[in-house]
Design a protein around this motif. Structure first.
Motif, PDB file in Angstrom:
ATOM      1  N   GLN A  62       0.936  -1.182  -0.103  1.00 32.29           N
ATOM      2  CA  GLN A  62       0.038  -0.109   0.044  1.00 32.29           C
ATOM      3  C   GLN A  62       0.913   1.388  -0.269  1.00 32.29           C
ATOM      4  OE1 GLN A  62      -3.206  -0.088  -0.092  1.00 32.29           O
ATOM      5  NE2 GLN A  62      -3.251   2.180  -0.342  1.00 32.29           N
ATOM      6  N   LYS A  63       1.983   1.220   0.610  1.00 29.79           N
ATOM      7  CA  LYS A  63       2.871   2.335   0.913  1.00 29.79           C
ATOM      8  C   LYS A  63       3.472   2.554  -0.635  1.00 29.79           C
ATOM      9  CE  LYS A  63       7.007   3.839   2.889  1.00 29.79           C
ATOM     10  NZ  LYS A  63       8.183   3.441   3.931  1.00 29.79           N
ATOM     11  N   PHE A  64       3.587   1.745  -1.632  1.00 28.74           N
ATOM     12  CA  PHE A  64       4.189   2.166  -2.762  1.00 28.74           C
ATOM     13  C   PHE A  64       3.142   2.266  -3.730  1.00 28.74           C
ATOM     14  CE2 PHE A  64       8.501   2.333  -1.382  1.00 28.74           C
ATOM     15  CZ  PHE A  64       8.692   1.441  -0.342  1.00 28.74           C
ATOM     16  N   LYS A  65       1.860   2.241  -3.568  1.00 34.36           N
ATOM     17  CA  LYS A  65       0.830   2.538  -4.743  1.00 34.36           C
ATOM     18  C   LYS A  65       0.885   3.574  -4.949  1.00 34.36           C
ATOM     19  CE  LYS A  65      -2.574  -1.289  -3.619  1.00 34.36           C
ATOM     20  NZ  LYS A  65      -3.782  -1.624  -3.421  1.00 34.36           N
ATOM     21  N   GLY A  66       0.805   3.980  -6.438  1.00 38.51           N
ATOM     22  CA  GLY A  66       0.921   5.446  -7.044  1.00 38.51           C
ATOM     23  C   GLY A  66       2.203   5.711  -7.280  1.00 38.51           C
ATOM     24  N   LYS A  67       3.194   5.021  -6.450  1.00 41.36           N
ATOM     25  CA  LYS A  67       4.704   5.423  -6.637  1.00 41.36           C
ATOM     26  C   LYS A  67       5.368   4.437  -7.561  1.00 41.36           C
ATOM     27  CE  LYS A  67       6.776   7.993  -5.056  1.00 41.36           C
ATOM     28  NZ  LYS A  67       7.622   9.211  -5.521  1.00 41.36           N
ATOM     29  N   ALA A  68       5.273   3.216  -7.648  1.00 36.61           N
ATOM     30  CA  ALA A  68       5.880   2.253  -8.406  1.00 36.61           C
ATOM     31  C   ALA A  68       4.799   1.550  -9.391  1.00 36.61           C
ATOM     32  CB  ALA A  68       6.593   1.043  -7.428  1.00 36.61           C
ATOM     33  N   THR A  69       5.218   1.266 -10.653  1.00 36.88           N
ATOM     34  CA  THR A  69       4.294   0.334 -11.249  1.00 36.88           C
ATOM     35  C   THR A  69       5.257  -0.753 -12.072  1.00 36.88           C
ATOM     36  OG1 THR A  69       3.070   2.493 -12.170  1.00 36.88           O
ATOM     37  CG2 THR A  69       3.086   0.353 -13.499  1.00 36.88           C
ATOM     38  N   LEU A  70       4.919  -1.968 -11.879  1.00 37.65           N
ATOM     39  CA  LEU A  70       5.462  -2.889 -12.310  1.00 37.65           C
ATOM     40  C   LEU A  70       5.069  -3.781 -13.568  1.00 37.65           C
ATOM     41  CD1 LEU A  70       5.933  -5.183  -8.992  1.00 37.65           C
ATOM     42  CD2 LEU A  70       7.220  -3.105  -9.845  1.00 37.65           C
ATOM     43  N   THR A  71       5.806  -3.895 -14.691  1.00 36.13           N
ATOM     44  CA  THR A  71       5.633  -4.598 -15.811  1.00 36.13           C
ATOM     45  C   THR A  71       6.729  -5.586 -16.161  1.00 36.13           C
ATOM     46  OG1 THR A  71       6.851  -2.960 -16.818  1.00 36.13           O
ATOM     47  CG2 THR A  71       4.460  -2.509 -16.784  1.00 36.13           C
ATOM     48  N   VAL A  72       6.399  -6.390 -17.151  1.00 34.12           N
ATOM     49  CA  VAL A  72       7.303  -7.314 -17.678  1.00 34.12           C
ATOM     50  C   VAL A  72       7.266  -7.431 -19.266  1.00 34.12           C
ATOM     51  CG1 VAL A  72       7.318  -8.917 -15.544  1.00 34.12           C
ATOM     52  CG2 VAL A  72       5.716  -9.291 -17.623  1.00 34.12           C
ATOM     53  N   ASP A  73       8.478  -7.913 -19.711  1.00 33.91           N
ATOM     54  CA  ASP A  73       8.374  -8.108 -21.078  1.00 33.91           C
ATOM     55  C   ASP A  73       8.744  -9.620 -21.382  1.00 33.91           C
ATOM     56  OD1 ASP A  73      10.434  -6.795 -24.260  1.00 33.91           O
ATOM     57  OD2 ASP A  73       9.079  -8.622 -23.680  1.00 33.91           O
ATOM     58  N   THR A  74       7.938 -10.522 -21.523  1.00 30.76           N
ATOM     59  CA  THR A  74       8.311 -11.966 -21.446  1.00 30.76           C
ATOM     60  C   THR A  74       9.278 -12.191 -22.882  1.00 30.76           C
ATOM     61  OG1 THR A  74       6.160 -12.384 -22.772  1.00 30.76           O
ATOM     62  CG2 THR A  74       6.273 -12.555 -20.253  1.00 30.76           C
ATOM     63  N   SER A  75       9.225 -11.376 -23.973  1.00 27.55           N
ATOM     64  CA  SER A  75      10.024 -11.750 -25.146  1.00 27.55           C
ATOM     65  C   SER A  75      11.406 -11.541 -24.704  1.00 27.55           C
ATOM     66  CB  SER A  75       9.633 -10.782 -26.251  1.00 27.55           C
ATOM     67  OG  SER A  75      10.046  -9.535 -25.829  1.00 27.55           O
ATOM     68  N   SER A  76      11.875 -10.815 -23.624  1.00 29.56           N
ATOM     69  CA  SER A  76      13.184 -10.600 -23.193  1.00 29.56           C
ATOM     70  C   SER A  76      13.557 -11.018 -21.946  1.00 29.56           C
ATOM     71  CB  SER A  76      13.671  -9.131 -23.740  1.00 29.56           C
ATOM     72  OG  SER A  76      12.752  -8.457 -22.671  1.00 29.56           O
ATOM     73  N   SER A  77      12.599 -11.755 -21.386  1.00 31.30           N
ATOM     74  CA  SER A  77      12.759 -12.057 -19.973  1.00 31.30           C
ATOM     75  C   SER A  77      13.211 -11.010 -19.024  1.00 31.30           C
ATOM     76  CB  SER A  77      13.718 -13.383 -19.994  1.00 31.30           C
ATOM     77  OG  SER A  77      13.067 -14.349 -20.730  1.00 31.30           O
ATOM     78  N   THR A  78      12.423  -9.953 -19.179  1.00 31.03           N
ATOM     79  CA  THR A  78      12.978  -8.792 -18.358  1.00 31.03           C
ATOM     80  C   THR A  78      11.650  -8.052 -17.474  1.00 31.03           C
ATOM     81  OG1 THR A  78      14.611  -8.153 -19.987  1.00 31.03           O
ATOM     82  CG2 THR A  78      13.926  -6.363 -18.516  1.00 31.03           C
ATOM     83  N   ALA A  79      12.022  -7.780 -16.364  1.00 32.68           N
ATOM     84  CA  ALA A  79      11.116  -6.964 -15.493  1.00 32.68           C
ATOM     85  C   ALA A  79      11.227  -5.553 -15.481  1.00 32.68           C
ATOM     86  CB  ALA A  79      10.871  -7.785 -14.042  1.00 32.68           C
ATOM     87  N   TYR A  80      10.373  -4.894 -15.133  1.00 30.00           N
ATOM     88  CA  TYR A  80      10.412  -3.328 -15.197  1.00 30.00           C
ATOM     89  C   TYR A  80       9.981  -2.756 -13.883  1.00 30.00           C
ATOM     90  CZ  TYR A  80      12.124  -3.753 -20.012  1.00 30.00           C
ATOM     91  OH  TYR A  80      12.779  -4.278 -21.185  1.00 30.00           O
ATOM     92  N   MET A  81      10.340  -1.839 -13.339  1.00 30.63           N
ATOM     93  CA  MET A  81       9.574  -0.907 -12.382  1.00 30.63           C
ATOM     94  C   MET A  81       9.867   0.648 -12.513  1.00 30.63           C
ATOM     95  SD  MET A  81      10.066  -0.913  -8.081  1.00 30.63           S
ATOM     96  CE  MET A  81      11.801  -0.328  -8.125  1.00 30.63           C
ATOM     97  N   ASP A  82       8.713   1.090 -12.965  1.00 30.97           N
ATOM     98  CA  ASP A  82       8.624   2.768 -13.075  1.00 30.97           C
ATOM     99  C   ASP A  82       8.402   3.261 -11.793  1.00 30.97           C
ATOM    100  OD1 ASP A  82       7.212   2.064 -16.047  1.00 30.97           O
ATOM    101  OD2 ASP A  82       8.469   3.936 -15.827  1.00 30.97           O
ATOM    102  N   LEU A  83       9.274   4.437 -11.394  1.00 31.04           N
ATOM    103  CA  LEU A  83       8.966   4.925 -10.210  1.00 31.04           C
ATOM    104  C   LEU A  83       8.493   6.207 -10.581  1.00 31.04           C
ATOM    105  CD1 LEU A  83      12.169   3.686  -8.036  1.00 31.04           C
ATOM    106  CD2 LEU A  83       9.717   3.024  -7.735  1.00 31.04           C
ATOM    107  N   SER A  84       7.537   7.054  -9.998  1.00 27.33           N
ATOM    108  CA  SER A  84       6.997   8.338 -10.715  1.00 27.33           C
ATOM    109  C   SER A  84       7.176   9.555  -9.821  1.00 27.33           C
ATOM    110  CB  SER A  84       5.407   8.072 -11.199  1.00 27.33           C
ATOM    111  OG  SER A  84       4.763   7.752  -9.973  1.00 27.33           O
ATOM    112  N   SER A  85       6.987  10.661 -10.057  1.00 24.22           N
ATOM    113  CA  SER A  85       7.125  11.816  -9.100  1.00 24.22           C
ATOM    114  C   SER A  85       8.223  11.879  -7.920  1.00 24.22           C
ATOM    115  CB  SER A  85       5.641  11.911  -8.527  1.00 24.22           C
ATOM    116  OG  SER A  85       4.528  11.832  -9.608  1.00 24.22           O
TER     117      SER A  85
END
Lengths: 119, 112
Positions: A62-85
């Motif tokens: 809950q502490k990081f909702k709105g701050k972090a967004t997690l995504t993946v690209d399975t074609s490259s076996s890579t995970a991503y995290m966007d940190l905003s503001s």
């Protein structure tokens, strides 16, 4: 062997966003979970959230909702995290780690990436 | 959130000695499946955390059997027998029974 390779250190300005990557190898990424963590140097570890690569389903501290967004690209076996503001309070080392089903623990970790927020 | 309390915050031990680290949780860590998802990790200086023990007492791959974990419900212990120089760092307990996963504050092990 299982490897998690994170992207390099980031220096970003307050208010900006940053996207961190975690490239994996040595296991079946598409049916795995990935978790992300925050560690301010000298302090303990905070769990940010996790993502299931199979369908992109996510769960966040809950502490990081709105701050972090997690995504993946399975074609490259890579995970991503966007940190905003970003603020100076977001300056920390961020780790990715595989969340391993069965034991339900974090068995392999990336090397970590330092994010510094400064004007 | 479940609070994980580790003691002591730091230890200084000689090579070959044995040490124990305590971890207490604010709630029982027994999940509805009957299993206990309490784990131990070591973060060596300047490194990322490394899995030591999962589910209370199971050694991670490649972890020497000088390490052992015990405990139940809300009270857990990590024991290191015959400490070696490579054991220095910060030890963390972590729980994944309850959402969100939480970590203890860490125990820093120094070598005398």
């Amino acid at each position: 062997q299982v490897k998690l390779q994170q992207s390099g250190a980031e220096l970003v300005k307050p208010g900006a966003s940053v996207k961190l990557s975690c490239k994996t190898s040595g296991y079946t990424f598409s049916t795995s979970y990935m978790s992300w963590f925050k560690q301010i140097p000298g302090q303990s570890i905070e769990w940010i959230g996790m993502i299931y690569a199979g369908d992109g389903g996510t769960g966040y501290n809950q502490k990081f909702k709105g701050k972090a967004t997690l995504t993946v690209d399975t074609s490259s076996s890579t995970a991503y995290m966007d940190l905003s503001s970003l603020t100076t309070e977001d300056s920390a080392v961020y780790f990715c780690a595989r969340y391993y089903g069965g034991p339900w623990d974090f068995d392999y970790w990336g090397q970590g990436v330092m994010v510094t927020v400064s004007s | 959130d479940v609070v994980m309390t580790q003691t002591p915050p730091s230890l200084s031990v000689a090579i070959g000695q044995s040490v124990s680290i305590s971890c207490k949780s604010s709630q029982s860590l027994v999940y509805s499946d009957g299993k206990t998802y309490l784990h131990w990790l070591l973060q060596s200086p300047g490194r990322s955390p490394k899995r030591l023990i999962y589910q209370v007492s199971n050694l991670g791959s490649g972890v020497p059997d000088r390490f052992s974990g015990t405990g139940s419900q809300k009270d857990f212990t990590l024991k290191i027998s015959r400490v070696e120089a490579e054991d220095l760092g910060v030890y963390y307990c972590a729980q994944t029974t309850h959402f969100p996963p939480t970590f203890g504050s860490g125990t820093k092990l120094e070598i005398k």
